[in-house]
Scaffold this motif. Structure first.
Motif, short mmCIF file in Angstrom:
data_model
loop_
_atom_site.label_atom_id
_atom_site.label_comp_id
_atom_site.label_asym_id
_atom_site.label_seq_id
_atom_site.Cartn_x
_atom_site.Cartn_y
_atom_site.Cartn_z
N ASP A 19 9.48 7.17 7.39
CA ASP A 19 9.04 6.91 8.76
C ASP A 19 8.04 5.75 8.79
OD1 ASP A 19 10.64 8.93 9.70
OD2 ASP A 19 9.04 10.41 9.84
N CYS A 20 7.06 5.80 7.88
CA CYS A 20 6.06 4.74 7.83
C CYS A 20 6.69 3.41 7.41
CB CYS A 20 4.94 5.13 6.86
SG CYS A 20 3.61 3.92 6.77
N CYS A 21 7.59 3.47 6.45
CA CYS A 21 8.28 2.26 6.00
C CYS A 21 9.06 1.63 7.16
CB CYS A 21 9.22 2.61 4.86
SG CYS A 21 9.93 1.19 4.01
N THR A 22 9.72 2.47 7.95
CA THR A 22 10.47 1.97 9.11
C THR A 22 9.55 1.26 10.10
OG1 THR A 22 12.06 3.79 8.91
CG2 THR A 22 11.96 2.66 11.04
N GLU A 23 8.39 1.86 10.37
CA GLU A 23 7.41 1.25 11.28
C GLU A 23 6.97 -0.13 10.79
OE1 GLU A 23 4.11 3.86 11.73
OE2 GLU A 23 5.38 5.59 12.25
N LEU A 24 6.69 -0.23 9.48
CA LEU A 24 6.22 -1.50 8.92
C LEU A 24 7.30 -2.57 8.97
CD1 LEU A 24 4.27 -0.05 5.87
CD2 LEU A 24 3.26 -1.25 7.82
N ILE A 25 8.54 -2.16 8.71
CA ILE A 25 9.65 -3.13 8.78
C ILE A 25 9.84 -3.61 10.21
CG2 ILE A 25 12.14 -3.43 8.46
CD1 ILE A 25 11.89 -1.44 6.08
N GLU A 26 9.77 -2.69 11.15
CA GLU A 26 9.89 -3.08 12.57
C GLU A 26 8.78 -4.04 12.97
OE1 GLU A 26 12.01 0.95 14.43
OE2 GLU A 26 9.82 0.77 14.39
N GLN A 27 7.57 -3.76 12.49
CA GLN A 27 6.44 -4.63 12.81
C GLN A 27 6.64 -6.02 12.20
OE1 GLN A 27 2.65 -3.20 11.33
NE2 GLN A 27 1.61 -5.13 11.81
N GLY A 28 7.05 -6.04 10.91
CA GLY A 28 7.25 -7.31 10.23
C GLY A 28 8.37 -8.13 10.83
N THR A 29 9.42 -7.46 11.29
CA THR A 29 10.54 -8.16 11.94
C THR A 29 10.09 -8.75 13.27
OG1 THR A 29 12.14 -6.67 10.89
CG2 THR A 29 12.88 -7.89 12.82
N ALA A 30 9.34 -7.96 14.05
CA ALA A 30 8.85 -8.43 15.35
C ALA A 30 7.92 -9.64 15.20
CB ALA A 30 8.13 -7.30 16.08
N GLU A 31 7.15 -9.66 14.10
CA GLU A 31 6.21 -10.76 13.87
C GLU A 31 6.87 -11.95 13.17
OE1 GLU A 31 2.92 -9.12 11.75
OE2 GLU A 31 2.32 -7.77 13.39
N GLY A 32 8.14 -11.82 12.81
CA GLY A 32 8.84 -12.91 12.14
C GLY A 32 8.51 -13.02 10.66
N VAL A 33 7.88 -12.00 10.10
CA VAL A 33 7.53 -11.99 8.67
C VAL A 33 8.73 -11.60 7.82
CG1 VAL A 33 6.03 -10.97 6.92
CG2 VAL A 33 5.12 -11.47 9.20
N PHE A 34 9.50 -10.62 8.30
CA PHE A 34 10.68 -10.14 7.59
C PHE A 34 11.95 -10.63 8.29
CE2 PHE A 34 7.98 -6.11 6.69
CZ PHE A 34 7.30 -6.76 5.68
N ALA B 67 0.83 -1.21 0.00
CA ALA B 67 0.00 0.00 0.00
C ALA B 67 0.86 1.25 0.00
CB ALA B 67 -0.92 0.00 1.22
N LEU B 68 2.03 1.16 0.58
CA LEU B 68 2.94 2.30 0.65
C LEU B 68 3.64 2.55 -0.68
CD1 LEU B 68 3.97 4.28 2.88
CD2 LEU B 68 5.87 2.71 3.25
N MET B 69 3.87 1.48 -1.43
CA MET B 69 4.67 1.60 -2.66
C MET B 69 3.83 1.81 -3.91
SD MET B 69 7.43 -1.40 -1.81
CE MET B 69 8.54 -1.24 -0.42
N ALA B 70 2.69 1.17 -4.00
CA ALA B 70 1.91 1.19 -5.24
C ALA B 70 1.55 2.60 -5.73
CB ALA B 70 0.66 0.34 -5.08
N PRO B 71 1.06 3.50 -4.85
CA PRO B 71 0.66 4.82 -5.34
C PRO B 71 1.81 5.66 -5.89
CG PRO B 71 -0.30 4.37 -3.18
CD PRO B 71 0.75 3.34 -3.43
N MET B 72 3.04 5.33 -5.52
CA MET B 72 4.18 6.12 -5.97
C MET B 72 4.45 5.99 -7.46
SD MET B 72 6.75 5.29 -2.84
CE MET B 72 8.02 6.38 -3.44
N PHE B 73 3.94 4.94 -8.06
CA PHE B 73 4.22 4.69 -9.47
C PHE B 73 2.93 4.61 -10.30
CE2 PHE B 73 7.48 2.61 -6.84
CZ PHE B 73 8.54 3.45 -7.15
N ALA B 74 1.83 5.09 -9.74
CA ALA B 74 0.57 5.08 -10.48
C ALA B 74 0.68 5.95 -11.73
CB ALA B 74 -0.56 5.57 -9.59
N ASP B 75 -0.03 5.57 -12.76
CA ASP B 75 0.01 6.32 -14.02
C ASP B 75 -1.05 7.41 -13.98
OD1 ASP B 75 0.68 7.09 -16.53
OD2 ASP B 75 -0.29 5.43 -17.57
#
Length: 215
Positions: free
Chosen positions: A149-164, A104-112
């Motif tokens: 900042d938001c990307c950092t939060e998501l990575i921290e969350q994913g790491t804590a959950e064992g996803v990343f 969700a964070l990445m997709a809108p950055m490259f929308a046409d």
């Protein structure tokens, strides 16, 4: 003799720029005018006179509110960053899991779309200006790190959950931001064959490689 009808006196409407505005409203008006001029002419060709003409105010009014083009550029970029990313960040934080959040964070950055093209055009001008004069970014660098900042939060969350994978969250977010800036600039330059879909696929592929997880 037939009496002539009374002359209708037309009430002249006051141009918006001439109405008395609160200082913050006037600043927003000037920043919006500067954004329009920069998109049309590019930052290098934008002058205080151009901005004043677009805002329909005097050059003196512009310099009363801003110290010069550099200060106005800072306001344009800060406003652009918060305006463009506020909805994107809100949707990313509301996602069901960290991987969905990153998508969700990445997709809108490259929308046409025109807003996205304008966004990258402004960033291209900004990075070009910073490359020539790094000091113009020093006073407000943290204000434009909304996406990171938001990307950092998501990575921290994913790491804590064992996803990343267990990676340094902020450093990885900066890598992703740097990569997205590069791809976005390539899109802004209309590199042949680099479609919106391909740009997003590259971004997700790079994120997956860093996080060792399919995004």
């Amino acid at each position: 003799m037939t009496a002539l009808p009374p002359i209708e006196r037309r009430q002249e409407s006051v141009p918006p720029a001439r109405r008395r505005l609160a200082p913050e409203a006037r600043r927003r008006q000037i920043v919006a005018a500067a954004r329009a001029v920069m998109l049309r002419r590019g930052l290098a060709a934008t002058s205080l006179r151009d901005i004043a003409r677009e805002a329909e105010v005097s050059v003196g009014t512009v310099t009363y509110h801003f110290g010069g083009v550099d200060e106005i550029l800072r306001e344009v970029v800060t406003s652009e960053s918060h305006g463009f990313y506020s909805r994107v960040v809100a949707e990313a934080r509301a996602a069901s899991d960290p991987r969905a959040g990153l998508r969700a964070l990445m997709a809108p950055m490259f929308a046409d779309s025109e807003p996205v093209r304008e966004h990258w055009q402004i960033w291209a001008d900004y990075w070009g200006a910073v490359g020539r004069r790094p000091e113009i970014a020093q006073t407000y660098a943290q204000q434009i790190r909304v996406w990171e900042d938001c990307c950092t939060e998501l990575i921290e969350q994913g790491t804590a959950e064992g996803v990343f994978a267990d990676v340094p969250a902020r450093e990885t977010a900066v890598k992703l931001a740097a990569y997205s800036d590069g791809v976005g600039m390539q899109r802004a330059q209309q590199v042949p064959g680099l479609s919106s879909e391909k740009a997003l696929a590259w971004m997700l592929e790079f994120a997956g490689a860093l996080l060792r997880c399919e995004i």
